[in-house]
Motif scaffolding. Sequence first.
Motif, mmCIF file in Angstrom:
data_model
loop_
_atom_site.group_PDB
_atom_site.id
_atom_site.type_symbol
_atom_site.label_atom_id
_atom_site.label_comp_id
_atom_site.label_asym_id
_atom_site.label_seq_id
_atom_site.Cartn_x
_atom_site.Cartn_y
_atom_site.Cartn_z
ATOM 1 N N ASP A 32 35.397 34.970 45.984
ATOM 2 C CA ASP A 32 35.313 35.088 44.525
ATOM 3 C C ASP A 32 34.139 34.330 43.938
ATOM 4 O O ASP A 32 34.039 34.172 42.736
ATOM 5 N N SER A 37 38.650 32.681 39.394
ATOM 6 C CA SER A 37 39.326 33.707 38.606
ATOM 7 C C SER A 37 40.331 34.469 39.451
ATOM 8 O O SER A 37 40.081 34.778 40.607
ATOM 9 N N LYS A 38 41.474 34.781 38.847
ATOM 10 C CA LYS A 38 42.484 35.592 39.514
ATOM 11 C C LYS A 38 42.270 37.084 39.265
ATOM 12 O O LYS A 38 43.054 37.898 39.733
ATOM 13 N N THR A 39 41.220 37.419 38.536
ATOM 14 C CA THR A 39 40.903 38.811 38.269
ATOM 15 C C THR A 39 39.809 39.261 39.228
ATOM 16 O O THR A 39 38.705 38.726 39.234
ATOM 17 N N GLY A 43 39.304 44.853 37.578
ATOM 18 C CA GLY A 43 40.314 44.273 36.699
ATOM 19 C C GLY A 43 41.660 44.058 37.352
ATOM 20 O O GLY A 43 42.677 43.881 36.663
ATOM 21 N N VAL A 44 41.697 44.041 38.688
ATOM 22 C CA VAL A 44 42.946 43.827 39.409
ATOM 23 C C VAL A 44 43.343 42.358 39.344
ATOM 24 O O VAL A 44 42.561 41.471 39.707
ATOM 25 N N GLU A 45 44.546 42.093 38.857
ATOM 26 C CA GLU A 45 45.056 40.731 38.760
ATOM 27 C C GLU A 45 45.703 40.333 40.082
ATOM 28 O O GLU A 45 46.532 41.076 40.624
ATOM 29 N N ALA A 49 43.553 33.144 43.137
ATOM 30 C CA ALA A 49 42.131 33.414 42.979
ATOM 31 C C ALA A 49 41.449 33.573 44.334
ATOM 32 O O ALA A 49 41.695 32.795 45.257
ATOM 33 N N ASP A 112 50.675 40.000 46.585
ATOM 34 C CA ASP A 112 50.111 41.094 45.810
ATOM 35 C C ASP A 112 50.512 42.445 46.381
ATOM 36 O O ASP A 112 50.743 43.401 45.633
ATOM 37 N N ASN A 242 52.088 47.771 38.780
ATOM 38 C CA ASN A 242 50.757 47.261 39.119
ATOM 39 C C ASN A 242 49.859 48.430 39.533
ATOM 40 O O ASN A 242 49.481 48.575 40.693
ATOM 41 N N LYS A 244 46.736 49.181 38.792
ATOM 42 C CA LYS A 244 45.346 48.908 39.167
ATOM 43 C C LYS A 244 45.227 48.588 40.655
ATOM 44 O O LYS A 244 44.310 49.085 41.331
#
Length: 283
Positions: A32, A37-39, A43-45, A49, A112, A242, A244
Amino acid sequence: MKTLHGRRTRILAATTATAGLLFVAACTSTDDGGSGSKTAAGGVELAKAGQLTTCTHLPYPPFQSEIDGKVQGFDVALIDLVAKDLGVKQDILDTPFENFKTGAFLNSGECDVAAAGMTITEERKKNVDFSDPYFNATQALLVDKKSGVTSLADAKTKKIKLGAQAQTTGEDYAKKQGFDPVSFESSDAVLNGLRTGQVKAVVIDYPVVQGWLKDKENAAAFEVADNINTGEQYGFTVKKGNTKLRDAINKALADAKADGTYKKLYEKWIGPYDESAASPAAS
């Protein structure tokens, strides 16, 4: 875990003191960038991170198992493709198989995605969202050659002691056929139960049997007595809603089909490429 697109990063494994679960960091070619960032891309959350956290259940070769100190396999390699597209690395969390029916670890945000050679069923769809199917799976009746069993019906007639992995569609199928199967925690335990004589036959996914019978000692004592086409397909799962991440998984599967990567991975982990087993990703 082997990186599919070049460089490798070192695998780290640590047991968490609170959960007593094994984390294995899988490698991809990017991280990352230290942003925290966790995005991820698109735009996948993500739960954490810089990483795509995957729930699985070990061992389940050739889909996921520990080889030379690293978790590797067909599922692992496919999810590595997803992680690369997202610009992160894959981390693997070993969890009980019952978790995959309920989606507990997905819904709690600990994972995830779940990747565990898991059959798409209407019951499971109530709790999780599935990706497009990536593998057509059949069941096999594996028997001790000395048992004289020639089919599942024959095993029932002879009242053969049958084994299956707990909480799986193989176990469900055996029960529907009138068996009271001995339940084992993992695929390895099922096969060991057959090897040690705890049971004389097992119902288990055929790809697992294919790999197991590559061992000459196993092949000398055991054989497939029946192939059972139950119409099963494997899929990866994400938390309900979910979309995305589900779309990112589907895109990676479709791209792998289109550019030949899927075929290469299939031949590496499963065996000779079988179009009938390689379910095309839906558009």
